[in-house]
Design a protein around this motif. Structure first.
Motif, PDB file in Angstrom:
ATOM      1  N   MET A 145      69.608  80.711  -4.894  1.00 14.93           N
ATOM      2  CA  MET A 145      69.000  79.947  -5.987  1.00 14.93           C
ATOM      3  C   MET A 145      69.857  78.734  -6.343  1.00 14.93           C
ATOM      4  SD  MET A 145      67.343  82.584  -8.773  1.00 14.93           S
ATOM      5  CE  MET A 145      68.732  83.712  -8.875  1.00 14.93           C
ATOM      6  N   THR A 146      69.194  77.693  -6.810  1.00 11.18           N
ATOM      7  CA  THR A 146      69.921  76.549  -7.336  1.00 11.18           C
ATOM      8  C   THR A 146      70.365  76.859  -8.765  1.00 11.18           C
ATOM      9  OG1 THR A 146      67.949  75.512  -8.269  1.00 11.18           O
ATOM     10  CG2 THR A 146      68.468  74.996  -5.959  1.00 11.18           C
ATOM     11  N   VAL A 147      71.241  76.021  -9.303  1.00 12.33           N
ATOM     12  CA  VAL A 147      71.684  76.199 -10.685  1.00 12.33           C
ATOM     13  C   VAL A 147      70.487  76.153 -11.631  1.00 12.33           C
ATOM     14  CG1 VAL A 147      72.976  75.129 -12.573  1.00 12.33           C
ATOM     15  CG2 VAL A 147      74.023  75.334 -10.319  1.00 12.33           C
ATOM     16  N   GLU A 148      69.591  75.206 -11.408  1.00  2.00           N
ATOM     17  CA  GLU A 148      68.409  75.056 -12.258  1.00  2.00           C
ATOM     18  C   GLU A 148      67.514  76.298 -12.198  1.00  2.00           C
ATOM     19  OE1 GLU A 148      64.670  71.932 -12.981  1.00  2.00           O
ATOM     20  OE2 GLU A 148      66.115  71.606 -11.356  1.00  2.00           O
ATOM     21  N   GLN A 149      67.333  76.849 -10.996  1.00  2.00           N
ATOM     22  CA  GLN A 149      66.499  78.050 -10.847  1.00  2.00           C
ATOM     23  C   GLN A 149      67.142  79.252 -11.524  1.00  2.00           C
ATOM     24  OE1 GLN A 149      66.349  77.972  -6.564  1.00  2.00           O
ATOM     25  NE2 GLN A 149      64.255  77.142  -6.520  1.00  2.00           N
ATOM     26  N   LEU A 150      68.459  79.350 -11.390  1.00  4.36           N
ATOM     27  CA  LEU A 150      69.175  80.467 -12.000  1.00  4.36           C
ATOM     28  C   LEU A 150      69.124  80.359 -13.526  1.00  4.36           C
ATOM     29  CD1 LEU A 150      70.779  82.996 -11.328  1.00  4.36           C
ATOM     30  CD2 LEU A 150      72.839  81.595 -11.165  1.00  4.36           C
ATOM     31  N   GLN A 151      69.277  79.169 -14.043  1.00  2.00           N
ATOM     32  CA  GLN A 151      69.181  78.967 -15.494  1.00  2.00           C
ATOM     33  C   GLN A 151      67.785  79.348 -16.005  1.00  2.00           C
ATOM     34  OE1 GLN A 151      70.381  74.796 -15.658  1.00  2.00           O
ATOM     35  NE2 GLN A 151      72.224  75.379 -16.790  1.00  2.00           N
ATOM     36  N   LYS A 152      66.757  78.979 -15.261  1.00  7.19           N
ATOM     37  CA  LYS A 152      65.389  79.311 -15.652  1.00  7.19           C
ATOM     38  C   LYS A 152      65.194  80.823 -15.686  1.00  7.19           C
ATOM     39  CE  LYS A 152      60.533  78.637 -14.409  1.00  7.19           C
ATOM     40  NZ  LYS A 152      59.582  78.054 -13.418  1.00  7.19           N
ATOM     41  N   CYS A 198      76.880  76.774 -21.007  1.00  7.86           N
ATOM     42  CA  CYS A 198      76.576  76.310 -22.364  1.00  7.86           C
ATOM     43  C   CYS A 198      75.100  75.917 -22.508  1.00  7.86           C
ATOM     44  CB  CYS A 198      77.462  75.123 -22.739  1.00  7.86           C
ATOM     45  SG  CYS A 198      79.212  75.562 -22.987  1.00  7.86           S
ATOM     46  N   GLU A 199      74.525  75.406 -21.440  1.00  3.90           N
ATOM     47  CA  GLU A 199      73.135  74.961 -21.499  1.00  3.90           C
ATOM     48  C   GLU A 199      72.148  76.104 -21.696  1.00  3.90           C
ATOM     49  OE1 GLU A 199      73.332  70.867 -18.789  1.00  3.90           O
ATOM     50  OE2 GLU A 199      72.653  72.750 -17.881  1.00  3.90           O
ATOM     51  N   ILE A 200      72.490  77.318 -21.256  1.00  4.82           N
ATOM     52  CA  ILE A 200      71.550  78.444 -21.402  1.00  4.82           C
ATOM     53  C   ILE A 200      71.948  79.376 -22.547  1.00  4.82           C
ATOM     54  CG2 ILE A 200      70.611  78.415 -19.068  1.00  4.82           C
ATOM     55  CD1 ILE A 200      73.361  80.875 -19.995  1.00  4.82           C
ATOM     56  N   ALA A 201      73.014  79.035 -23.267  1.00  3.40           N
ATOM     57  CA  ALA A 201      73.457  79.866 -24.385  1.00  3.40           C
ATOM     58  C   ALA A 201      72.601  79.609 -25.622  1.00  3.40           C
ATOM     59  CB  ALA A 201      74.920  79.592 -24.697  1.00  3.40           C
ATOM     60  N   ASP A 202      72.457  80.636 -26.442  1.00  2.00           N
ATOM     61  CA  ASP A 202      71.749  80.488 -27.709  1.00  2.00           C
ATOM     62  C   ASP A 202      72.652  79.886 -28.773  1.00  2.00           C
ATOM     63  OD1 ASP A 202      69.100  81.971 -27.165  1.00  2.00           O
ATOM     64  OD2 ASP A 202      70.614  83.396 -26.487  1.00  2.00           O
ATOM     65  N   LEU A 218      77.849  81.481 -13.779  1.00  8.60           N
ATOM     66  CA  LEU A 218      76.447  81.589 -14.168  1.00  8.60           C
ATOM     67  C   LEU A 218      75.829  82.864 -13.596  1.00  8.60           C
ATOM     68  CD1 LEU A 218      74.386  79.945 -15.814  1.00  8.60           C
ATOM     69  CD2 LEU A 218      73.610  78.922 -13.662  1.00  8.60           C
ATOM     70  N   MET A 219      76.281  83.264 -12.423  1.00 11.35           N
ATOM     71  CA  MET A 219      75.781  84.507 -11.828  1.00 11.35           C
ATOM     72  C   MET A 219      76.237  85.717 -12.632  1.00 11.35           C
ATOM     73  SD  MET A 219      73.764  85.015  -9.301  1.00 11.35           S
ATOM     74  CE  MET A 219      72.910  86.582  -9.068  1.00 11.35           C
ATOM     75  N   ASP A 220      77.446  85.649 -13.195  1.00 11.61           N
ATOM     76  CA  ASP A 220      77.914  86.721 -14.079  1.00 11.61           C
ATOM     77  C   ASP A 220      76.973  86.866 -15.279  1.00 11.61           C
ATOM     78  OD1 ASP A 220      80.224  87.401 -12.609  1.00 11.61           O
ATOM     79  OD2 ASP A 220      81.406  85.849 -13.609  1.00 11.61           O
ATOM     80  N   VAL A 221      76.571  85.746 -15.830  1.00 11.77           N
ATOM     81  CA  VAL A 221      75.670  85.764 -16.985  1.00 11.77           C
ATOM     82  C   VAL A 221      74.326  86.361 -16.585  1.00 11.77           C
ATOM     83  CG1 VAL A 221      74.586  84.383 -18.799  1.00 11.77           C
ATOM     84  CG2 VAL A 221      76.817  83.706 -17.887  1.00 11.77           C
TER      85      VAL A 221
END
Length: 305
Positions: free
Chosen positions: A1-8, A32-36, A268-271
């Protein structure tokens, strides 16, 4: 997956699994971009109490996840990477503090939030870099043991020369390696730049600063000040964050060595795995530890607003 796909995928999964993601400001941009909620230790401590979700995933270091669990004992709290520790948090032991208290019973123990839950159990009040000066000023006792960061302790001591503040020889290995020579070199390259530093830096670095404060304070100061260039004396993620937010301004690092490898341990994969329930480390406490450790954090929030 790309970073964008993983974030989605993470955004979708956290809704499905009722997860709130907390991220310290030193985390990478893609996290930080996917954090609440993104912020410094004090903000995360306060906001952890307000979270409505049944599960919290902490993107930071171990003591931050411990704090979130202490403040939200009914929730499942997971640290995204079980390798994300904090060397400063483990520099002293509860036994050392208890020995000091036995020999100096008049002293109040003030611990930086960058400490283990075990140390918080023998602490009277906790502080963060953004609240340390305010909270110590509200403590009626003038005899204080401040642990573990001697540099933050020196910063507080300067504000209250009338108080007898004892600091042990501890501190952040990242901020602590900065020197006056580093400051001289970077100021020679950017003589017009405003110099903003974290109080975990040594006094000889802080004395040259235009502003000294927490990560949140540094960010807010840079937002409000009408200047074109800034030298940032804290973890390099803050320089990157400010550059993204204010591209018309120039932000440079005090040193290329200001990298916290523990903060960078989380990927990001850890998250993704933590949100899925397939990774991370769940934080748990026995009832006695939870009660004792939470007391100093409640005092921090009460005194620090």
């Amino acid at each position: 997956m790309t970073v964008e796909q993983l974030q989605k995928s993470i955004r979708e999964l956290k809704k499905e699994n009722d997860v709130c993601i907390l991220a310290h400001s030193y985390q990478t941009r893609e996290i930080c971009e996917i954090a609440d909620i993104v912020g410094d230790s004090f903000k995360l401590s306060v906001e952890a109490q307000k979270v409505k979700n049944s599960k919290i995933v902490m993107c930071g270091v171990h003591f931050m996840a411990e704090t979130a669990k202490l403040l939200s004992p009914e929730k499942t709290v997971v640290i995204a990477s079980d390798e994300a520790g904090c060397p400063m948090a483990e520099q002293f032991t509860p036994e050392e503090v208890l020995k000091f208290k036995a020999e100096h019973p008049s002293y109040s123990v003030v611990s930086y939030i960058n400490t283990t839950a075990a140390l918080k159990c023998v602490t009277d009040v906790c502080v963060t870099s953004s609240s340390a000066v305010e909270i110590v000023g509200k403590i009626e006792n003038n005899d204080i043991l401040f642990i573990p960061d001697k540099n933050l302790g020196a910063f507080v001591q300067k504000a209250y020369p009338e108080k007898n503040i004892v600091c042990w020889n501890g501190g952040c290995p990242v901020h602590g390696k900065m020197t006056a020579a580093d400051v001289k070199a970077i100021k020679a390259k950017f003589p017009e730049a405003k110099f903003l530093v974290h109080p975990e830096c040594p006094p000889e670095v802080c004395e040259n600063a235009d502003y000294i404060g927490s990560t949140a304070g540094i960010i807010d100061y840079a937002r409000k000040l009408d200047a074109e260039q800034f030298i940032i004396g804290t973890e390099i993620s803050i320089t990157a964050q400010l550059s993204y937010e204010m591209p018309s301004k120039r932000f440079v690092n005090l040193s290329k060595h200001l990298i916290c490898t523990d903060m960078k341990a989380t990927t990001l994969m850890d998250v993704y795995n933590a949100v899925c329930g397939k990774g991370g480390l769940e934080i748990t406490f026995d009832a006695d530890t939870a009660a004792k450790a939470r007391h100093c954090i409640d005092e921090m929030i009460r005194l620090g607003g």
